[in-house]
Design a protein around this motif. Structure first.
Motif, PDB file in Angstrom:
ATOM      1  N   PHE A 308      46.649  29.463  29.777  1.00 48.34           N
ATOM      2  CA  PHE A 308      45.977  28.979  28.568  1.00 48.34           C
ATOM      3  C   PHE A 308      46.763  27.825  27.961  1.00 48.34           C
ATOM      4  O   PHE A 308      47.986  27.916  27.800  1.00 48.34           O
ATOM      5  CB  PHE A 308      45.865  30.129  27.564  1.00 48.34           C
ATOM      6  N   VAL A 309      46.065  26.737  27.622  1.00 46.76           N
ATOM      7  CA  VAL A 309      46.697  25.623  26.902  1.00 46.76           C
ATOM      8  C   VAL A 309      46.689  25.974  25.423  1.00 46.76           C
ATOM      9  O   VAL A 309      45.634  26.005  24.780  1.00 46.76           O
ATOM     10  CB  VAL A 309      45.946  24.297  27.153  1.00 46.76           C
ATOM     11  N   ASN A 310      47.873  26.250  24.872  1.00 48.76           N
ATOM     12  CA  ASN A 310      47.939  26.717  23.490  1.00 48.76           C
ATOM     13  C   ASN A 310      47.854  25.553  22.494  1.00 48.76           C
ATOM     14  O   ASN A 310      47.689  24.391  22.883  1.00 48.76           O
ATOM     15  CB  ASN A 310      49.191  27.578  23.266  1.00 48.76           C
ATOM     16  N   ASP A 311      47.984  25.867  21.238  1.00 50.02           N
ATOM     17  CA  ASP A 311      47.835  24.843  20.196  1.00 50.02           C
ATOM     18  C   ASP A 311      48.929  23.783  20.264  1.00 50.02           C
ATOM     19  O   ASP A 311      48.760  22.675  19.752  1.00 50.02           O
ATOM     20  CB  ASP A 311      47.842  25.500  18.813  1.00 50.02           C
ATOM     21  N   ASP A 312      50.056  24.114  20.893  1.00 53.81           N
ATOM     22  CA  ASP A 312      51.145  23.153  21.071  1.00 53.81           C
ATOM     23  C   ASP A 312      50.992  22.347  22.359  1.00 53.81           C
ATOM     24  O   ASP A 312      51.925  21.647  22.758  1.00 53.81           O
ATOM     25  CB  ASP A 312      52.490  23.883  21.081  1.00 53.81           C
ATOM     26  N   LYS A 313      49.834  22.472  22.997  1.00 53.67           N
ATOM     27  CA  LYS A 313      49.518  21.735  24.232  1.00 53.67           C
ATOM     28  C   LYS A 313      50.404  22.168  25.399  1.00 53.67           C
ATOM     29  O   LYS A 313      50.689  21.381  26.305  1.00 53.67           O
ATOM     30  CB  LYS A 313      49.649  20.228  24.021  1.00 53.67           C
ATOM     31  N   ILE A 314      50.828  23.427  25.384  1.00 49.15           N
ATOM     32  CA  ILE A 314      51.679  23.963  26.447  1.00 49.15           C
ATOM     33  C   ILE A 314      50.880  24.982  27.248  1.00 49.15           C
ATOM     34  O   ILE A 314      50.199  25.844  26.676  1.00 49.15           O
ATOM     35  CB  ILE A 314      52.938  24.622  25.857  1.00 49.15           C
ATOM     36  N   LEU A 315      50.958  24.887  28.565  1.00 47.19           N
ATOM     37  CA  LEU A 315      50.258  25.825  29.437  1.00 47.19           C
ATOM     38  C   LEU A 315      51.062  27.115  29.527  1.00 47.19           C
ATOM     39  O   LEU A 315      52.207  27.117  29.987  1.00 47.19           O
ATOM     40  CB  LEU A 315      50.069  25.215  30.833  1.00 47.19           C
ATOM     41  N   MET A 316      50.465  28.206  29.103  1.00 46.27           N
ATOM     42  CA  MET A 316      51.159  29.496  29.049  1.00 46.27           C
ATOM     43  C   MET A 316      50.422  30.525  29.901  1.00 46.27           C
ATOM     44  O   MET A 316      49.183  30.535  29.958  1.00 46.27           O
ATOM     45  CB  MET A 316      51.227  29.989  27.604  1.00 46.27           C
ATOM     46  N   PRO A 317      51.162  31.434  30.543  1.00 48.84           N
ATOM     47  CA  PRO A 317      50.499  32.501  31.292  1.00 48.84           C
ATOM     48  C   PRO A 317      49.842  33.496  30.351  1.00 48.84           C
ATOM     49  O   PRO A 317      50.382  33.835  29.299  1.00 48.84           O
ATOM     50  CB  PRO A 317      51.650  33.140  32.085  1.00 48.84           C
ATOM     51  N   VAL A 318      48.678  33.946  30.747  1.00 49.51           N
ATOM     52  CA  VAL A 318      47.894  34.877  29.935  1.00 49.51           C
ATOM     53  C   VAL A 318      47.797  36.240  30.607  1.00 49.51           C
ATOM     54  O   VAL A 318      47.926  37.288  29.963  1.00 49.51           O
ATOM     55  CB  VAL A 318      46.476  34.313  29.697  1.00 49.51           C
ATOM     56  N   ALA A 319      47.572  36.225  31.928  1.00 50.95           N
ATOM     57  CA  ALA A 319      47.358  37.490  32.637  1.00 50.95           C
ATOM     58  C   ALA A 319      47.626  37.288  34.123  1.00 50.95           C
ATOM     59  O   ALA A 319      47.343  36.224  34.678  1.00 50.95           O
ATOM     60  CB  ALA A 319      45.924  37.981  32.427  1.00 50.95           C
ATOM     61  N   ILE A 320      48.179  38.319  34.756  1.00 56.20           N
ATOM     62  CA  ILE A 320      48.436  38.298  36.197  1.00 56.20           C
ATOM     63  C   ILE A 320      47.956  39.614  36.795  1.00 56.20           C
ATOM     64  O   ILE A 320      48.374  40.697  36.353  1.00 56.20           O
ATOM     65  CB  ILE A 320      49.935  38.121  36.523  1.00 56.20           C
ATOM     66  N   GLN A 321      47.104  39.530  37.775  1.00 56.76           N
ATOM     67  CA  GLN A 321      46.720  40.685  38.592  1.00 56.76           C
ATOM     68  C   GLN A 321      47.270  40.412  39.983  1.00 56.76           C
ATOM     69  O   GLN A 321      46.904  39.413  40.610  1.00 56.76           O
ATOM     70  CB  GLN A 321      45.198  40.840  38.626  1.00 56.76           C
ATOM     71  N   LEU A 322      48.174  41.271  40.467  1.00 52.17           N
ATOM     72  CA  LEU A 322      48.951  40.929  41.662  1.00 52.17           C
ATOM     73  C   LEU A 322      48.189  41.094  42.969  1.00 52.17           C
ATOM     74  O   LEU A 322      48.640  40.582  44.004  1.00 52.17           O
ATOM     75  CB  LEU A 322      50.245  41.750  41.694  1.00 52.17           C
ATOM     76  N   ASN A 323      47.069  41.787  42.945  1.00 52.81           N
ATOM     77  CA  ASN A 323      46.248  41.902  44.151  1.00 52.81           C
ATOM     78  C   ASN A 323      44.778  41.835  43.761  1.00 52.81           C
ATOM     79  O   ASN A 323      44.427  41.878  42.577  1.00 52.81           O
ATOM     80  CB  ASN A 323      46.581  43.183  44.924  1.00 52.81           C
ATOM     81  N   GLN A 324      43.914  41.738  44.755  1.00 50.65           N
ATOM     82  CA  GLN A 324      42.525  41.385  44.499  1.00 50.65           C
ATOM     83  C   GLN A 324      41.670  42.530  43.954  1.00 50.65           C
ATOM     84  O   GLN A 324      40.687  42.282  43.262  1.00 50.65           O
ATOM     85  CB  GLN A 324      41.895  40.835  45.793  1.00 50.65           C
ATOM     86  N   ASP A 325      42.032  43.768  44.248  1.00 46.74           N
ATOM     87  CA  ASP A 325      41.214  44.906  43.814  1.00 46.74           C
ATOM     88  C   ASP A 325      41.571  45.288  42.375  1.00 46.74           C
ATOM     89  O   ASP A 325      42.650  45.809  42.110  1.00 46.74           O
ATOM     90  CB  ASP A 325      41.445  46.092  44.754  1.00 46.74           C
ATOM     91  N   LYS A 326      40.657  45.034  41.448  1.00 47.19           N
ATOM     92  CA  LYS A 326      40.969  45.306  40.039  1.00 47.19           C
ATOM     93  C   LYS A 326      41.024  46.799  39.733  1.00 47.19           C
ATOM     94  O   LYS A 326      41.602  47.212  38.718  1.00 47.19           O
ATOM     95  CB  LYS A 326      39.948  44.630  39.136  1.00 47.19           C
ATOM     96  N   ASN A 327      40.440  47.609  40.602  1.00 47.15           N
ATOM     97  CA  ASN A 327      40.418  49.049  40.346  1.00 47.15           C
ATOM     98  C   ASN A 327      41.760  49.713  40.635  1.00 47.15           C
ATOM     99  O   ASN A 327      42.037  50.801  40.127  1.00 47.15           O
ATOM    100  CB  ASN A 327      39.323  49.714  41.187  1.00 47.15           C
ATOM    101  N   SER A 328      42.577  49.082  41.465  1.00 47.04           N
ATOM    102  CA  SER A 328      43.866  49.696  41.816  1.00 47.04           C
ATOM    103  C   SER A 328      45.055  48.822  41.433  1.00 47.04           C
ATOM    104  O   SER A 328      46.189  49.114  41.819  1.00 47.04           O
ATOM    105  CB  SER A 328      43.917  49.986  43.327  1.00 47.04           C
ATOM    106  N   ASN A 329      44.791  47.752  40.673  1.00 43.19           N
ATOM    107  CA  ASN A 329      45.870  46.853  40.272  1.00 43.19           C
ATOM    108  C   ASN A 329      45.755  46.530  38.791  1.00 43.19           C
ATOM    109  O   ASN A 329      44.727  46.003  38.349  1.00 43.19           O
ATOM    110  CB  ASN A 329      45.808  45.551  41.081  1.00 43.19           C
ATOM    111  N   PRO A 330      46.782  46.836  38.020  1.00 47.81           N
ATOM    112  CA  PRO A 330      46.717  46.543  36.589  1.00 47.81           C
ATOM    113  C   PRO A 330      46.791  45.043  36.327  1.00 47.81           C
ATOM    114  O   PRO A 330      47.249  44.264  37.172  1.00 47.81           O
ATOM    115  CB  PRO A 330      47.950  47.252  36.035  1.00 47.81           C
ATOM    116  N   VAL A 331      46.333  44.659  35.177  1.00 47.64           N
ATOM    117  CA  VAL A 331      46.483  43.273  34.726  1.00 47.64           C
ATOM    118  C   VAL A 331      47.735  43.218  33.856  1.00 47.64           C
ATOM    119  O   VAL A 331      47.791  43.835  32.794  1.00 47.64           O
ATOM    120  CB  VAL A 331      45.248  42.806  33.937  1.00 47.64           C
TER     121      VAL A 331
END
Length: 668
Positions: A308-331
């Motif tokens: 996400f590009v925040n109000d300070d114009k800096i790109l910040m991480p918002v969420a990471i899901q480490l594998n493709q299956d959302k049912n067995s991998n937390p965000v």
């Protein structure tokens, strides 16, 4: 009158012939060398033996001067005929350049030879730069190309990867082998760094790791900023893998992120609102799923990450899901426990680093440009203006690829020891992405930026790679345009240029008959200068700027493993349970492996050749080429000043694409 050149002080010279022998191993000769001079009335001189008594002529890298007498009023020199008689044990002779200077008016005529000279005479015109349909000696040109096709045979050494030269030709070898001896340089660097007591034991603490840097292995930039989310976001833009981030236009169905999770991070915007404002960006490494690695027990994550590009114009991480299956991998979120979020970022970066070394670096600079270089040698005469434009950007490419594959990527080599994916995973990633790679999209900067939705500096600021690279791309395109439009000032010259058309065809013809490169303009048949220009610009850009961006940040990124790990041990986190520093340390490689990563990435981050347009070997001697190079140098000077000023105000300077820091070719 005699056949030899005049002896100094005996007869006045009418001409002086300067001969520069090539500067690499085996270039010199002990044979007898002869030349015919031809004037503009098509008259030939007598056979002239080039020999200075009591001097060892034609040694490697040497410039020899031969006064020529008894050619009074012979006139302007238009061409030469050159040969050697094969005498002596070392008769092979590589000539870089011949100059003929008329003594009375100091007029100089230049003949860039840049070939091996045998006992079969070769005839060259001034500047030796012409389209094949205009060459007055088509048979000589055809025979030379036939010899080069035999020397530059190609094959796919690994199925599904870009084709390479079968055997690295002698002409492509390093001029000084020791400079590129990676194993020797590793030993020297370790001795110079004076690092001692490195064992196979694990690190005791993160502070223990930071204390290892000294002397020629300085503290890398990544060691000072690796924990911050801002640094993690900036890695997507200005690290050594800056071409994966894309604008997010929709959340993938298998990505488990929700508005409730990220609303505090998005400053009370919904995901949909952030998308509509072009403030959300994404990476999705689904192509890593089920990747087979050298160690069959190794599992590489195939993450999806949101930024996400925040109000300070800096790109910040918002969420990471480490594998493709959302049912067995937390965000995982920045609001998770500190070391849990930290480990999620590290496993994401492990996947990113695997892509970087496989494709961004090796596959889509080194290997694809070797395909282009081999096709160029096979189809374009050294006299062709396109060959002369491209040749400086292929210097040492085949040699470094030959050495890298033998030393670093060989079974049991550095990649197997220091990268989690090993050579099996390395080749697997290249194979998966090469199938869809296109020169006119991923290989052409403006199209790549447009395709990823990241071309707008207002929407995505602080993308230093993009901002500096586009300056260089536009300037290189101007350089290419000056040359192409001058030589192809009539469309018929394009259609009649059978060498150029043969080159385009072999580039695009599927393997094994051709190189199978997708997205070459004209799809194997050029019909306009625009098609030629965009193709050549992409090649020059990848060989210089593209490689520099992916290569020279390696030490700053990899040399502190938590910042950008090439290998992690154990499993990726599958819960949000709180972790500790010891959980981080347990995933890192031992001290010896860490040192190996430090040393090799330091070697790879050193520049082996000159900066952009400061060519090690000059190929452009004709009026068109010289003017284009002069203008290129002026443009690059202006760009260098712009980038220097930008770096004064950037929070983190981006030095990697300053023109003086960008080599002409992929030589390391």
């Amino acid at each position: 009158m005699g056949n030899s050149c005049a002896s100094a002080g005996v007869l006045p010279s009418d001409y002086v012939v300067n001969v520069r022998t090539g500067d690499f191993k085996g270039a010199g000769t002990n044979a007898n060398v002869y030349i015919h001079l031809y004037n503009d009335r098509n008259e030939a001189s007598r056979k002239l033996k080039l020999d200075n008594k009591f001097k060892d002529d034609f040694e490697r890298g040497q410039l020899d001067r031969f006064p020529i007498s008894n050619l009074v009023d012979f006139g302007s020199i238009a061409r030469i005929e050159l040969w050697q008689d094969g005498a002596g044990l070392k008769s092979d002779w590589h000539v870089d350049l011949i100059e003929v200077i008329e003594s009375k008016n100091k007029k100089k005529v230049v003949f860039p030879v840049q070939r091996w000279i045998t006992d079969k005479p070769i005839v060259l015109n001034e500047f030796d730069c012409s389209l094949p349909q205009d060459d007055p000696r088509p048979e000589q040109r055809k025979e030379e190309l036939n010899r080069k096709k035999a020397a530059y045979e190609f094959e796919c050494k690994v199925e599904g990867l870009p084709a390479q030269v079968k055997v690295c030709p002698y002409d492509e070898q390093f001029s000084d082998d020791y400079k590129w001896d990676i194993l020797t340089k590793k030993t020297q660097l370790l001795l110079q760094s004076k690092i001692t007591n490195i064992t196979t034991s694990k690190w005791k603490s993160l502070d223990d790791l930071t204390n290892v840097y000294q002397n020629n292995l300085p503290r890398p930039a990544g060691a000072d900023k690796w924990k911050s989310d801002e640094s993690f976001g900036m890695q997507r833009l200005n690290g050594c893998n800056p071409t994966m981030i894309r604008r997010c236009d929709a959340i993938p169905e298998n990505f488990g992120v929700t508005n409730e999770m990220v609303e505090p991070i998005l400053k009370n915007l919904t995901i949909e609102e952030a998308i509509s404002q072009k403030r959300l960006y994404i990476t999705n490494y689904s192509f890593l799923e089920n990747l087979k690695c050298t160690n069959e027990n190794t599992k590489i994550c195939c993450p999806i990450a949101l930024f996400f590009v925040n109000d300070d114009k800096i790109l910040m991480p918002v969420a990471i899901q480490l594998n493709q299956d959302k049912n067995s991998n937390p965000v995982f979120l920045p609001t998770d426990p500190e070391y849990t979020w930290m480990l999620a970022k590290m496993f994401y970066n492990l996947a990113d680093a695997s892509i970087h070394q496989s494709c961004t670096h090796l596959g889509f600079t080194h290997l694809v440009m070797e395909s282009v270089a081999v096709a160029t040698h096979r189809n374009l005469s050294p006299s062709h203006p396109v060959f002369r434009l491209l040749a400086p950007h292929f210097l040492f490419l085949m040699a470094i690829n030959d050495r890298a594959l033998a030393k670093l990527v060989a079974p049991g080599g550095w990649v197997d020891k220091c990268m989690g994916i090993g050579r099996t995973g390395l080749f697997g990633i290249i194979k998966r992405l090469w199938a869809d790679w296109r020169l006119d999209v991923q290989g052409t900067l403006p199209k790549d930026l447009e395709d990823r939705g990241v071309a707008d500096p207002e929407s995505l600021p602080n993308y230093h790679y993009r901002d500096d690279a586009i300056l260089l791309y536009d300037t290189l395109k101007k350089y290419v345009t000056r040359i192409v439009e001058a030589h192809y000032d009539d469309p018929e010259k394009i259609s009649n240029d059978f060498e150029l058309q043969s080159w385009a065809k072999e580039l695009t013809t599927p393997v094994p008959e051709g190189f199978g490169i997708k997205g070459v303009a004209g799809d194997g048949q050029f019909s306009s200068t625009d098609e030629i220009i965009v193709t050549l610009t992409a090649i020059v850009f990848i060989s210089s700027v593209g490689h520099a961006a992916s290569n020279f940040a390696q030490y700053d990124e990899y040399a502190f493993p938590p910042n950008y790990p090439a290998m992690l041990h154990g499993d990726a986190p599958t819960t949000k349970d709180a972790l500790t520093e010891s959980d981080i340390l347990s995933r890192l490689s031992d001290k010896a492996t860490t040192l190996d990563v430090m040393v090799v990435t330091k070697i790879l981050s050193d520049r082996g050749t000159n900066g952009l347009a400061d060519f090690e070997v000059q190929y452009q001697y004709d009026v068109i080429g010289l003017h284009a190079v002069d203008e290129l140098k002026k443009d690059l000077k202006e760009i260098g000043d712009i980038i220097s000023e930008r770096n004064k105000t950037r929070t983190t300077p981006y030095p990697y694409l300053h023109p003086s820091e960008v080599p002409n070719s992929i030589s390391i």
